[in-house]
Design a protein around this motif. Structure first.
Motif, PDB file in Angstrom:
ATOM      1  N   VAL A   6     -72.698  54.583   0.833  1.00 40.01           N
ATOM      2  CA  VAL A   6     -72.328  52.775   0.811  1.00 40.01           C
ATOM      3  C   VAL A   6     -70.758  53.573   2.179  1.00 40.01           C
ATOM      4  O   VAL A   6     -70.093  52.950   2.262  1.00 40.01           O
ATOM      5  N   ASN A   7     -70.083  54.223   1.900  1.00 36.37           N
ATOM      6  CA  ASN A   7     -69.893  54.921   2.929  1.00 36.37           C
ATOM      7  C   ASN A   7     -70.120  54.945   4.133  1.00 36.37           C
ATOM      8  O   ASN A   7     -69.165  54.685   5.117  1.00 36.37           O
ATOM      9  N   CYS A   8     -70.906  54.997   4.469  1.00 35.66           N
ATOM     10  CA  CYS A   8     -71.817  55.329   5.375  1.00 35.66           C
ATOM     11  C   CYS A   8     -72.316  53.859   6.291  1.00 35.66           C
ATOM     12  O   CYS A   8     -71.296  54.010   7.610  1.00 35.66           O
ATOM     13  N   LEU A   9     -71.813  52.890   5.043  1.00 31.41           N
ATOM     14  CA  LEU A   9     -72.558  51.740   5.559  1.00 31.41           C
ATOM     15  C   LEU A   9     -70.862  50.696   5.961  1.00 31.41           C
ATOM     16  O   LEU A   9     -71.116  50.186   6.858  1.00 31.41           O
ATOM     17  N   PRO A  21     -62.911  39.766  12.908  1.00 31.63           N
ATOM     18  CA  PRO A  21     -62.976  40.082  11.992  1.00 31.63           C
ATOM     19  C   PRO A  21     -63.930  39.120  11.158  1.00 31.63           C
ATOM     20  O   PRO A  21     -65.063  38.901  10.142  1.00 31.63           O
ATOM     21  N   TYR A  22     -64.290  37.663  11.994  1.00 34.40           N
ATOM     22  CA  TYR A  22     -65.085  36.706  10.854  1.00 34.40           C
ATOM     23  C   TYR A  22     -66.524  36.990  11.270  1.00 34.40           C
ATOM     24  O   TYR A  22     -67.687  37.035  10.783  1.00 34.40           O
ATOM     25  N   ALA A  23     -66.830  37.724  12.558  1.00 34.49           N
ATOM     26  CA  ALA A  23     -68.368  38.330  12.909  1.00 34.49           C
ATOM     27  C   ALA A  23     -68.407  39.328  11.780  1.00 34.49           C
ATOM     28  O   ALA A  23     -69.377  40.265  11.130  1.00 34.49           O
ATOM     29  N   ARG A  24     -67.534  40.284  11.144  1.00 36.10           N
ATOM     30  CA  ARG A  24     -67.648  40.865  10.604  1.00 36.10           C
ATOM     31  C   ARG A  24     -68.124  41.125   9.265  1.00 36.10           C
ATOM     32  O   ARG A  24     -68.593  41.443   8.169  1.00 36.10           O
ATOM     33  N   PHE A  25     -67.334  40.001   8.971  1.00 38.33           N
ATOM     34  CA  PHE A  25     -67.491  39.348   7.028  1.00 38.33           C
ATOM     35  C   PHE A  25     -68.743  38.738   7.211  1.00 38.33           C
ATOM     36  O   PHE A  25     -69.186  38.432   6.649  1.00 38.33           O
ATOM     37  N   TYR A  26     -69.400  37.969   8.525  1.00 39.45           N
ATOM     38  CA  TYR A  26     -70.652  37.506   8.502  1.00 39.45           C
ATOM     39  C   TYR A  26     -71.866  38.209   7.623  1.00 39.45           C
ATOM     40  O   TYR A  26     -72.443  38.786   7.604  1.00 39.45           O
ATOM     41  N   VAL A  27     -71.392  39.789   9.291  1.00 44.30           N
ATOM     42  CA  VAL A  27     -72.302  41.069   8.942  1.00 44.30           C
ATOM     43  C   VAL A  27     -72.541  41.572   7.190  1.00 44.30           C
ATOM     44  O   VAL A  27     -73.067  41.389   6.073  1.00 44.30           O
ATOM     45  N   LEU A  28     -71.311  41.384   6.370  1.00 45.02           N
ATOM     46  CA  LEU A  28     -70.738  42.001   5.215  1.00 45.02           C
ATOM     47  C   LEU A  28     -71.376  40.852   4.212  1.00 45.02           C
ATOM     48  O   LEU A  28     -71.694  41.499   3.511  1.00 45.02           O
ATOM     49  N   VAL A  31     -75.268  40.618   4.381  1.00 42.70           N
ATOM     50  CA  VAL A  31     -75.803  42.598   3.262  1.00 42.70           C
ATOM     51  C   VAL A  31     -75.367  42.109   1.791  1.00 42.70           C
ATOM     52  O   VAL A  31     -76.032  42.521   0.887  1.00 42.70           O
ATOM     53  N   ALA A  32     -74.548  41.424   1.719  1.00 38.65           N
ATOM     54  CA  ALA A  32     -73.314  41.735   0.138  1.00 38.65           C
ATOM     55  C   ALA A  32     -74.970  40.873  -0.659  1.00 38.65           C
ATOM     56  O   ALA A  32     -74.749  41.295  -1.905  1.00 38.65           O
ATOM     57  N   ARG A  33     -75.496  40.152  -0.371  1.00 40.40           N
ATOM     58  CA  ARG A  33     -76.324  39.279  -0.951  1.00 40.40           C
ATOM     59  C   ARG A  33     -77.535  40.179  -1.404  1.00 40.40           C
ATOM     60  O   ARG A  33     -78.256  39.361  -2.561  1.00 40.40           O
ATOM     61  N   VAL A  34     -77.929  40.455  -0.369  1.00 36.90           N
ATOM     62  CA  VAL A  34     -79.304  41.119  -0.465  1.00 36.90           C
ATOM     63  C   VAL A  34     -79.210  41.845  -2.230  1.00 36.90           C
ATOM     64  O   VAL A  34     -80.253  41.896  -2.619  1.00 36.90           O
ATOM     65  N   PRO A  35     -78.166  42.797  -2.888  1.00 36.49           N
ATOM     66  CA  PRO A  35     -79.056  43.185  -4.173  1.00 36.49           C
ATOM     67  C   PRO A  35     -79.438  42.324  -4.568  1.00 36.49           C
ATOM     68  O   PRO A  35     -80.305  42.649  -5.603  1.00 36.49           O
ATOM     69  N   ILE A  85     -76.869  39.791  19.219  1.00 31.12           N
ATOM     70  CA  ILE A  85     -76.683  40.558  18.408  1.00 31.12           C
ATOM     71  C   ILE A  85     -75.601  41.447  16.997  1.00 31.12           C
ATOM     72  O   ILE A  85     -76.686  42.082  15.822  1.00 31.12           O
ATOM     73  N   ASP A  86     -75.219  40.306  17.050  1.00 29.77           N
ATOM     74  CA  ASP A  86     -74.285  40.640  15.666  1.00 29.77           C
ATOM     75  C   ASP A  86     -75.421  39.859  14.232  1.00 29.77           C
ATOM     76  O   ASP A  86     -75.796  40.219  13.583  1.00 29.77           O
ATOM     77  N   ARG A  87     -76.598  38.629  14.615  1.00 33.49           N
ATOM     78  CA  ARG A  87     -77.036  38.289  13.771  1.00 33.49           C
ATOM     79  C   ARG A  87     -78.344  39.411  13.141  1.00 33.49           C
ATOM     80  O   ARG A  87     -78.562  39.530  12.568  1.00 33.49           O
ATOM     81  N   PHE A  88     -78.921  40.141  14.826  1.00 31.64           N
ATOM     82  CA  PHE A  88     -79.526  40.960  14.839  1.00 31.64           C
ATOM     83  C   PHE A  88     -79.500  42.675  13.277  1.00 31.64           C
ATOM     84  O   PHE A  88     -79.852  42.650  12.950  1.00 31.64           O
ATOM     85  N   LEU A  89     -78.047  42.607  14.070  1.00 32.54           N
ATOM     86  CA  LEU A  89     -77.729  43.336  12.995  1.00 32.54           C
ATOM     87  C   LEU A  89     -77.260  43.538  11.776  1.00 32.54           C
ATOM     88  O   LEU A  89     -78.345  43.784  11.201  1.00 32.54           O
ATOM     89  N   ALA A  90     -77.087  41.805  11.577  1.00 31.30           N
ATOM     90  CA  ALA A  90     -76.603  41.789  10.074  1.00 31.30           C
ATOM     91  C   ALA A  90     -78.096  41.847   9.458  1.00 31.30           C
ATOM     92  O   ALA A  90     -78.626  42.505   8.235  1.00 31.30           O
ATOM     93  N   ARG A  91     -79.056  41.639   9.930  1.00 32.71           N
ATOM     94  CA  ARG A  91     -80.358  41.003   9.107  1.00 32.71           C
ATOM     95  C   ARG A  91     -81.086  42.447   9.620  1.00 32.71           C
ATOM     96  O   ARG A  91     -82.351  42.973   8.498  1.00 32.71           O
TER      97      ARG A  91
END
Length: 232
Positions: A6-9, A21-28, A31-35, A85-91
């Motif tokens: 988790v710390n690495c992520l 921040p908005y791009a950060r929250f988009y990535v977050l 990822v956050a809904r995946v579990p 790049i943000d969409r790619f990294l997030a997905r």
């Protein structure tokens, strides 16, 4: 090991998106809904194989995914997914994360819920810090339509169903500006933490109930008590 992952992520996301921040929250939020996808997938598999049937867990985890989905829609409406790049990294991260949680959940549900708890705790503190640093600006900006529809004007059954520490109808957010929206998102993350902790309880396999199911049980018990008093 779980804290390390988790710390690495968190470290990667925080460093890459420190000034966006908005791009950060988009990535977050991607990822956050995946579990919750992972939990539901494994639960469906177990049900199909006849190993166990946990309808209450399915309801709550789907409601959690539904909540995170709307967080994601809000971030998209704010332009968080504008760059490829943000969409790619997030997905890409979400794809790996999905399978990690699937296998972890099959090996140890309690550890998978702990993993989710840590991610949601980070999300809570991230939004809380953002609110404290940007309160004045956020209060001057309008709330996205998707947030108004989800938190105020839409069907709130699913909104109630992921908050296992509350009774249905107890929490009804006020949405007047973007600050209110981020307050709701922050508070949602806290509810996800509470639910993850509840899922780790040693007796959760037999006692865990969705908010509406627990509320109905309470109403029936109250009605039975009233009837006994009337008869007595």
């Amino acid at each position: 090991m779980i804290k390390f992952l988790v710390n690495c992520l968190v470290f990667v996301i925080d460093k890459l998106y420190k000034k966006r921040p908005y791009a950060r929250f988009y990535v977050l939020e991607t990822v956050a809904r995946v579990p919750y996808f992972s939990f539901v997938s494994v639960l469906h598999l177990y049900e199909t194989l006849g190993i166990w049937r946990k309808a209450e867990w399915l309801k709550v985890h789907f409601a959690q995914a539904w909540n995170e989905y709307h967080h994601l829609l809000i971030m998209e409406s704010l332009g968080g997914n504008r760059r490829f790049i943000d969409r790619f990294l997030a997905r890409f991260t979400a794809l790996i994360y999905y399978w990690v949680i699937v296998f972890l959940y099959m090996l140890s549900p309690r550890h998978a819920y702990y993993f989710s708890q840590l991610v949601e705790e980070h999300a809570y503190h991230t939004y809380d810090n953002f609110l404290r640093r940007n309160a004045r600006l956020l209060k001057q900006l309008p709330a996205p339509i998707v947030a108004i529809n989800y938190y105020r004007d839409g069907d709130l059954y699913m909104f109630d169903e992921f908050q296992t520490s509350r009774r249905p109808f107890e929490r009804r957010p006020v949405i007047n500006n973007l600050y209110d929206v981020f307050v709701c998102i922050r508070d949602d993350e806290k509810e996800h933490v509470t639910t993850a902790i509840a899922c780790q309880h040693p007796q959760a396999q037999t006692t865990f109930k969705s908010p509406h199911a627990a509320y109905i049980i309470t109403l029936k018990a109250s009605a039975a008590d009233t009837q006994r008093e009337a008869v007595g």
